[in-house]
Design a protein around this motif. Sequence first.
Motif, PDB file in Angstrom:
ATOM      1  N   CYS A  48       3.209 -17.970  32.107  1.00 56.37           N
ATOM      2  CA  CYS A  48       2.881 -18.284  30.718  1.00 56.37           C
ATOM      3  C   CYS A  48       2.933 -17.006  29.894  1.00 56.37           C
ATOM      4  O   CYS A  48       2.424 -15.968  30.310  1.00 56.37           O
ATOM      5  N   TRP A  49       3.560 -17.098  28.740  1.00 53.80           N
ATOM      6  CA  TRP A  49       3.668 -15.992  27.796  1.00 53.80           C
ATOM      7  C   TRP A  49       2.967 -16.407  26.514  1.00 53.80           C
ATOM      8  O   TRP A  49       3.187 -17.500  26.011  1.00 53.80           O
ATOM      9  N   ALA A  50       2.122 -15.534  25.976  1.00 54.30           N
ATOM     10  CA  ALA A  50       1.335 -15.885  24.802  1.00 54.30           C
ATOM     11  C   ALA A  50       1.241 -14.701  23.842  1.00 54.30           C
ATOM     12  O   ALA A  50       1.155 -13.556  24.276  1.00 54.30           O
ATOM     13  N   TRP A  51       1.258 -15.018  22.530  1.00 52.01           N
ATOM     14  CA  TRP A  51       1.113 -13.984  21.520  1.00 52.01           C
ATOM     15  C   TRP A  51       0.475 -14.584  20.276  1.00 52.01           C
ATOM     16  O   TRP A  51       0.638 -15.758  19.963  1.00 52.01           O
ATOM     17  N   VAL A  52      -0.272 -13.760  19.568  1.00 48.90           N
ATOM     18  CA  VAL A  52      -0.969 -14.169  18.347  1.00 48.90           C
ATOM     19  C   VAL A  52       0.054 -14.378  17.247  1.00 48.90           C
ATOM     20  O   VAL A  52       0.926 -13.537  17.015  1.00 48.90           O
ATOM     21  N   THR A  53      -0.072 -15.523  16.542  1.00 46.39           N
ATOM     22  CA  THR A  53       0.815 -15.795  15.415  1.00 46.39           C
ATOM     23  C   THR A  53       0.090 -15.790  14.070  1.00 46.39           C
ATOM     24  O   THR A  53       0.725 -15.643  13.028  1.00 46.39           O
ATOM     25  N   THR A 100     -12.234 -16.952  11.101  1.00 47.63           N
ATOM     26  CA  THR A 100     -12.904 -17.164  12.383  1.00 47.63           C
ATOM     27  C   THR A 100     -11.956 -17.667  13.458  1.00 47.63           C
ATOM     28  O   THR A 100     -12.340 -17.795  14.611  1.00 47.63           O
ATOM     29  N   SER A 101     -10.712 -17.938  13.083  1.00 49.20           N
ATOM     30  CA  SER A 101      -9.781 -18.548  14.039  1.00 49.20           C
ATOM     31  C   SER A 101      -8.565 -17.673  14.326  1.00 49.20           C
ATOM     32  O   SER A 101      -8.211 -16.793  13.541  1.00 49.20           O
ATOM     33  N   ILE A 102      -7.949 -17.953  15.465  1.00 49.39           N
ATOM     34  CA  ILE A 102      -6.756 -17.247  15.906  1.00 49.39           C
ATOM     35  C   ILE A 102      -5.786 -18.280  16.448  1.00 49.39           C
ATOM     36  O   ILE A 102      -6.144 -19.089  17.308  1.00 49.39           O
ATOM     37  N   ALA A 103      -4.543 -18.271  15.941  1.00 47.47           N
ATOM     38  CA  ALA A 103      -3.493 -19.148  16.459  1.00 47.47           C
ATOM     39  C   ALA A 103      -2.649 -18.347  17.445  1.00 47.47           C
ATOM     40  O   ALA A 103      -2.256 -17.210  17.156  1.00 47.47           O
TER      41      ALA A 103
END
Length: 115
Positions: A58-63, A68-71
Motif C-alpha cells: 500500500c502506498w499513501a500520501w497526504v492530498t 482538523t482533518s487530513i485526506a
Amino acid sequence: MPADANPAGDIFGGWILSQMDIAGGVVAYERAHGRVATIGIEAMKFHRPVLIGDEVSCWAWVTRVGNTSIAVRVEAWVRRRVTGEVFRVTEGVFTYVAIGVDRRPRQVPKEALPA
C-alpha cells in the motif's frame, strides 16, 4: 491467506480496505503529529482482484490538510506470486480527523514535521 478469501480464491475487499486504512492512518498520524481516526472513505475503486499468495503493498500520501482533518490517497498494488507481474488493484481517498487526549477533534498543525 486462504482464510481471507472467498471460495474462488479472491481476497475479500474488506481485508484490502483494512490494510489500506492502516497505511493511510500511518501517514495521517505522522502529518497530524498524533492520534487520528478514520471518518470517511470516498472514491474507492477495485480494479482487479487480489489472489491468494499475492504480495500486497500500500502506498499513501497526504492530498489535503484541513483544520482538523487530513485526506490521504491510498493505492494498493500487488505482485503476483506466480508471474511476478506488478499492478495497481485498488485505490481510494481516506479522510482522518486529528484526535486530542480528550478524544475530541483537534487542530492539525500547520507545518509537517521535517523529514
